[in-house]
Write an enzyme that holds these catalytic residues in place. Structure first.
Site, PDB file in Angstrom:
ATOM      1  N   ARG A 100     -12.747  57.019  51.815  1.00  0.00           N
ATOM      2  CA  ARG A 100     -11.696  57.806  51.179  1.00  0.00           C
ATOM      3  C   ARG A 100     -11.618  59.178  51.850  1.00  0.00           C
ATOM      4  O   ARG A 100     -12.640  59.728  52.283  1.00  0.00           O
ATOM      5  CB  ARG A 100     -12.078  57.972  49.703  1.00  0.00           C
ATOM      6  CG  ARG A 100     -11.058  58.697  48.846  1.00  0.00           C
ATOM      7  CD  ARG A 100      -9.853  57.888  48.587  1.00  0.00           C
ATOM      8  NE  ARG A 100      -9.083  58.373  47.427  1.00  0.00           N
ATOM      9  CZ  ARG A 100      -7.811  58.024  47.228  1.00  0.00           C
ATOM     10  NH1 ARG A 100      -7.180  57.212  48.057  1.00  0.00           N
ATOM     11  NH2 ARG A 100      -7.180  58.465  46.168  1.00  0.00           N
ATOM     12  N   THR A 381       0.443  51.629  49.669  1.00  0.00           N
ATOM     13  CA  THR A 381      -0.915  51.264  50.037  1.00  0.00           C
ATOM     14  C   THR A 381      -0.827  49.834  50.559  1.00  0.00           C
ATOM     15  O   THR A 381       0.208  49.192  50.450  1.00  0.00           O
ATOM     16  CB  THR A 381      -1.772  51.406  48.778  1.00  0.00           C
ATOM     17  OG1 THR A 381      -1.747  52.784  48.394  1.00  0.00           O
ATOM     18  CG2 THR A 381      -3.192  50.951  48.939  1.00  0.00           C
ATOM     19  N   THR A 399      -4.898  53.113  52.550  1.00  0.00           N
ATOM     20  CA  THR A 399      -3.683  53.838  52.168  1.00  0.00           C
ATOM     21  C   THR A 399      -3.522  55.154  52.906  1.00  0.00           C
ATOM     22  O   THR A 399      -4.512  55.741  53.376  1.00  0.00           O
ATOM     23  CB  THR A 399      -3.724  54.128  50.640  1.00  0.00           C
ATOM     24  OG1 THR A 399      -2.449  54.590  50.223  1.00  0.00           O
ATOM     25  CG2 THR A 399      -4.764  55.165  50.278  1.00  0.00           C
ATOM     26  N   ASN A 401      -1.343  56.918  50.943  1.00  0.00           N
ATOM     27  CA  ASN A 401      -0.769  57.280  49.647  1.00  0.00           C
ATOM     28  C   ASN A 401       0.721  56.962  49.612  1.00  0.00           C
ATOM     29  O   ASN A 401       1.086  55.810  49.477  1.00  0.00           O
ATOM     30  CB  ASN A 401      -1.065  58.733  49.271  1.00  0.00           C
ATOM     31  CG  ASN A 401      -0.847  58.967  47.777  1.00  0.00           C
ATOM     32  OD1 ASN A 401      -0.857  58.023  46.990  1.00  0.00           O
ATOM     33  ND2 ASN A 401      -0.633  60.194  47.368  1.00  0.00           N
ATOM     34  N   ASP A 421      -3.454  62.722  44.907  1.00  0.00           N
ATOM     35  CA  ASP A 421      -4.265  61.898  43.996  1.00  0.00           C
ATOM     36  C   ASP A 421      -5.301  62.738  43.250  1.00  0.00           C
ATOM     37  O   ASP A 421      -5.933  62.256  42.308  1.00  0.00           O
ATOM     38  CB  ASP A 421      -4.959  60.767  44.766  1.00  0.00           C
ATOM     39  CG  ASP A 421      -4.079  59.523  44.852  1.00  0.00           C
ATOM     40  OD1 ASP A 421      -3.033  59.475  44.191  1.00  0.00           O
ATOM     41  OD2 ASP A 421      -4.443  58.594  45.597  1.00  0.00           O
ATOM     42  N   SER A 450      -9.079  57.379  43.220  1.00  0.00           N
ATOM     43  CA  SER A 450      -8.145  56.344  43.677  1.00  0.00           C
ATOM     44  C   SER A 450      -8.022  55.258  42.616  1.00  0.00           C
ATOM     45  O   SER A 450      -8.863  55.148  41.716  1.00  0.00           O
ATOM     46  CB  SER A 450      -8.684  55.741  44.975  1.00  0.00           C
ATOM     47  OG  SER A 450      -7.951  54.595  45.327  1.00  0.00           O
ATOM     48  N   GLY A 471       0.148  49.690  45.169  1.00  0.00           N
ATOM     49  CA  GLY A 471       0.942  49.946  43.963  1.00  0.00           C
ATOM     50  C   GLY A 471       0.510  51.161  43.169  1.00  0.00           C
ATOM     51  O   GLY A 471       0.835  51.253  41.983  1.00  0.00           O
ATOM     52  N   GLY A 472      -0.231  52.096  43.776  1.00  0.00           N
ATOM     53  CA  GLY A 472      -0.630  53.297  43.028  1.00  0.00           C
ATOM     54  C   GLY A 472      -1.385  52.893  41.772  1.00  0.00           C
ATOM     55  O   GLY A 472      -2.263  52.018  41.802  1.00  0.00           O
TER      56      GLY A 472
END
Ligand code: GLY
Length: 570
Positions: A100, A381, A399, A401, A421, A450, A471-472
């Site tokens: 990340r 993503t 991702t 984002n 995020d 995340s 899909g967030g």
């Protein structure tokens, strides 16, 4: 449905072809007997299959697919972002890797607020250099290569280099992604040069070449992450930041580390679920949803009927409230260990009224400061799932984002807008409408919370499902509903993946459903129970999954019919 699959298999056997090489656009999943790759782009899937055919394992294929997606799916695949990878090796051991992004060292809690303490209306955490967090993908790929791979690093990047040089045909899905952002793309010269080389929206079938990205990939293939975090590519990133008002410095890049994290592992109705832990909220939130549902015989409630939807939504509501209030980067935040116990979820479930919706403001009211809404920001993503002939399985979600991230570029690739995020201001919704708390507040070096949920499900010591989605915030509820379909409703994974989806994330206090998911009668009943239901055009997630058949021993791959991906195997 299982009979139809058996019939398909019989036909395949009679015609002598064991494998459907390409995902057909109808009900059937792709069937293979040895290995399977499912990703959001056919170019990337084929790269992965080729690596497996050459004897590479699932992690070799994952690295090659990751780099191929950075070329073939520039809206989400990446060098300039981050992600998570779950691997279950054939000896049954599960490892989870975190690459990340991190907030730059110069980031501060109020960096997106104006002089009145309000979120700046131009939302600099969405677009532009100030939205960019220090990328993790290249370090992540190198870490998993060192731990698990068998083929040389450079060999796994070579297909992506070829793809960037040769180009790939723009498909309707890619064109739609570019069209959806064309005004924003035009504001960013680097983005426009990459995506609009003629100055116009490319037509379906046009070839998109990325020579600058090919050069960058060649450097990474030859010199590894060092060139990205300390060498010429680092210079390009820092140069872009200095020119365009971003914060990432050479020190940020030098300090970046990908790490292994403990997996989130729990049982659900006799299956063992392995998923990603913090700084992803995916595994814990999935666990909280499913363990709340374990307190009822969900499969006896009609699928997508009001009783089932009510129960699932109430579990989602409570799980997201805990997520939004308590979770964050574990290197910065003490996450209560009790959240990992089964009794935590069962206590949440005990507060569910079987006949009435609970108001979200009665659950974690400290999160309810604002009127949450979901913006039009896209959720680009991407996920891929892989099983190799040796029995290793990989689920990976990655991702930048938003679609094409911050729209800033460096060295031929898009830079993420992952700073959004983090909690830009407690109580103010982010691009996904998520209202988050102080545990996810901006701090230098912190990883944004995340929702990515790469997941491997095991039954009787054998992998059964490998799945994940973009899909967030809807990633988690997408994965949850796929597992509910497969486990509670005895669907094939492909059927569960194709089913309509609905979503609740605590705030806004609304059930968002895909069209054709809930009948008018079901909506009426849900509204009578006190729910607000909004049917939204557009899709919730684009999952990529593999089922390993218990009786057949075969692999069934499904790339979500909502997007232009492909499952293929042999
Ligand atoms: N950027 C989406 C996520 O990580 O959940």
């Amino acid at each position: 449905m299982r009979n139809l699959i058996a019939l398909g298999l019989l036909i395949a056997l009679l015609t002598g072809s064991k494998v459907l090489a390409q995902q057909p656009r109808w009900w059937s999943p792709v069937v293979a007997d040895s290995a399977m790759v499912v990703s959001a782009k056919s170019e990337a899937t084929r790269v992965g299959v080729e690596v497996l055919r050459r004897g590479g394992n699932a992690v070799d294929a994952a690295i090659a697919v990751h780099f191929a997606l950075a070329v073939a799916l520039p809206s989400a695949g990446n060098l300039g972002g981050g992600g998570f990878l779950v691997v279950r090796t054939s000896d049954g051991v599960v490892h989870t890797y975190d690459y990340r992004e991190t907030a730059p060292l110069a980031a501060s809690e109020d960096m997106y607020l104006d002089e009145f303490g309000e979120v700046r209306p131009d939302r600099p955490s969405w677009f532009g250099a100030l939205a960019v967090a220090t990328p993790g993908s290249v370090a992540g790929m190198k870490l998993v290569h060192e731990r698990h791979a068998t083929l040389p690093w450079a060999d796994l990047i070579e297909p992506a280099i070829e793809l960037a040089e040769r180009g790939f045909p723009v498909d309707p899905y890619s064109r739609r992604l570019i069209a959806g952002k064309i005004d924003d793309i035009r504001r960013f010269p680097g983005a426009a040069a990459m995506l609009l080389p003629t100055g116009q929206l490319p037509a379906v079938g046009d070839t998109l070449r990325q020579p600058a990205l090919a050069r960058t990939l060649r450097l990474i293939a030859a010199r590894g992450p060092d060139v990205f975090y300390r060498g010429e590519i680092a210079d390009s990133i820092v140069g872009a930041m200095e020119r365009r008002g971003g914060l990432i410095t050479h020190e940020d890049l030098r300090r970046y580390r990908a790490v292994e994290r403990p997996p989130i592992t729990f049982d659900y109705r006799g299956y063992t679920v392995h998923s990603m832990g913090p700084p992803s909220s995916g595994g814990i939130t999935l666990k909280l949803i499913l363990e709340q549902l374990e307190t009822v015989e969900l499969g006896e409630y009609p699928y997508h009927g009001a009783r089932a939807v009510h129960r699932i939504v109430e579990a989602m509501r409570r799980a997201f409230a805990e997520r939004n209030a308590l979770l964050g980067d574990p290197d910065f935040v003490d996450i209560p260990q009790s959240i990992l116990t089964e009794s935590y979820a069962h206590d949440l479930a005990a507060s569910i009224d079987t006949l009435r919706a609970t108001s979200s403001i009665d659950i974690r009211p400290e999160l309810s400061a604002s009127s949450a809404r979901v913006t039009a920001e896209s959720t680009e993503t991407t996920h891929f799932s892989i099983v190799d002939p040796m029995g290793n399985a990989v689920a990976s979600t990655t991702t930048i984002n938003g679609s094409f991230g911050s729209l800033e570029t460096a060295a031929g690739f898009f830079l993420n807008n992952e700073m959004d995020d983090l909690t830009v201001k407690p109580g103010v919704p982010n691009a996904y409408g998520l209202v988050q708390g102080r545990s996810n507040a901006i701090q230098p070096g912190k990883r944004p919370l995340s929702a990515m949920t790469p997941t491997i499900v095991v039954q009787n010591e054998d992998p059964r499902f490998v799945v994940g989605s973009p899909g967030g915030s809807t990633i988690i509820t997408t994965v949850a509903q796929i597992l509910i379909g497969a486990i509670d409703y005895d669907m094939t994974l492909a059927e569960a993946l194709d089913g309509g989806r609905f979503h609740h994330q605590h705030l806004p206090d609304t059930i968002r459903a895909e069209p054709w998911t809930l009948s008018e009668d079901t909506v009426y009943q849900l509204e009578s129970m006190g729910h607000r239901v909004e049917t939204r055009r557009g899709y919730s997630g684009r999952a990529q999954g593999i089922e390993l058949g218990v009786e057949t021993g075969l692999l069934y791959g499904r790339s979500d019919l909502r997007g232009g991906g492909e499952a293929a195997g042999f």
